[in-house]
Write a protein that holds these residues in place. Structure first.
Motif, PDB file in Angstrom:
ATOM      1  N   LEU A  97       6.234   8.488  -9.491  1.00  0.00           N
ATOM      2  CA  LEU A  97       5.610   8.738  -8.158  1.00  0.00           C
ATOM      3  C   LEU A  97       4.945   7.601  -7.947  1.00  0.00           C
ATOM      4  O   LEU A  97       3.995   6.803  -8.646  1.00  0.00           O
ATOM      5  N   ALA A  98       5.026   6.761  -6.812  1.00  0.00           N
ATOM      6  CA  ALA A  98       4.657   5.498  -6.732  1.00  0.00           C
ATOM      7  C   ALA A  98       4.223   5.502  -5.093  1.00  0.00           C
ATOM      8  O   ALA A  98       4.822   6.204  -4.144  1.00  0.00           O
ATOM      9  N   VAL A  99       3.231   4.644  -4.786  1.00  0.00           N
ATOM     10  CA  VAL A  99       2.942   4.097  -3.332  1.00  0.00           C
ATOM     11  C   VAL A  99       2.883   2.673  -3.319  1.00  0.00           C
ATOM     12  O   VAL A  99       2.502   2.139  -4.094  1.00  0.00           O
ATOM     13  N   LEU A 100       3.126   2.334  -1.679  1.00  0.00           N
ATOM     14  CA  LEU A 100       3.283   1.045  -1.545  1.00  0.00           C
ATOM     15  C   LEU A 100       1.880   0.912  -0.879  1.00  0.00           C
ATOM     16  O   LEU A 100       1.464   1.178   0.272  1.00  0.00           O
ATOM     17  N   GLU A 101       1.087  -0.139  -1.550  1.00  0.00           N
ATOM     18  CA  GLU A 101      -0.148  -0.654  -0.859  1.00  0.00           C
ATOM     19  C   GLU A 101      -0.181  -2.023  -0.623  1.00  0.00           C
ATOM     20  O   GLU A 101       0.086  -2.780  -1.358  1.00  0.00           O
ATOM     21  N   ASP A 102      -0.201  -2.470   0.684  1.00  0.00           N
ATOM     22  CA  ASP A 102       0.390  -3.733   0.849  1.00  0.00           C
ATOM     23  C   ASP A 102       1.541  -4.377   0.259  1.00  0.00           C
ATOM     24  O   ASP A 102       2.673  -3.841   0.537  1.00  0.00           O
ATOM     25  N   ASP A 103       1.612  -5.226  -0.597  1.00  0.00           N
ATOM     26  CA  ASP A 103       2.818  -5.513  -0.998  1.00  0.00           C
ATOM     27  C   ASP A 103       2.745  -5.258  -2.641  1.00  0.00           C
ATOM     28  O   ASP A 103       3.833  -5.870  -3.379  1.00  0.00           O
ATOM     29  N   THR A 104       2.155  -4.316  -2.947  1.00  0.00           N
ATOM     30  CA  THR A 104       2.081  -3.972  -4.297  1.00  0.00           C
ATOM     31  C   THR A 104       2.368  -2.415  -4.551  1.00  0.00           C
ATOM     32  O   THR A 104       2.008  -1.453  -3.854  1.00  0.00           O
TER      33      THR A 104
END
Length: 120
Positions: A97-104
């Motif tokens: 499970l991941a989220v994209l925050e800005d380019d990270t």
């Protein structure tokens, strides 16, 4: 349930479909206009309903604030856990499970797979 609370919640739900006049709001919950007006004024005083310049009522900003608080209180890892486990069980691979925050990409959770990752 309290009849008044039930009516107020019904008005709020109906305003979610779009603005309504006093007459429309009263008809939606099946009450006299004076009853609907009392409910709408009370909801307006608390910021749950806003009266527009055209005299129709719409949902107020207080609802959006409460919705934001409710969303912030949700633990996404807890909500996603059964889905991650199900995917892992079904396919046997590692699930993340991941989220994209800005380019990270920020990884929040991981369920290890039964099969070794293909390497090379």
């Amino acid at each position: 349930m309290s009849q008044t609370v039930d009516r107020a919640l019904t008005i709020l739900a109906s305003l979610g479909e779009g603005p309504a006049s006093l007459e429309q709001a009263a008809a939606r919950i099946g009450v006299h206009k004076s009853t609907a007006l009392r409910l709408l004024r009370t909801l307006q005083e608390h910021g749950f309903v806003h009266r527009q310049p055209d005299h129709r009522y719409r949902l107020g900003g207080r609802l959006f604030g409460l919705a934001q608080q409710a969303l912030e209180g949700i633990d996404i890892r807890q909500v996603a856990a059964p889905y991650l486990a199900s995917l892992n069980e079904r396919y046997g691979h590692t699930v993340q499970l991941a989220v994209l925050e800005d380019d990270t990409v920020l990884y929040l959770d991981r369920v290890e797979g039964r099969h070794p990752a293909a390497g090379g």
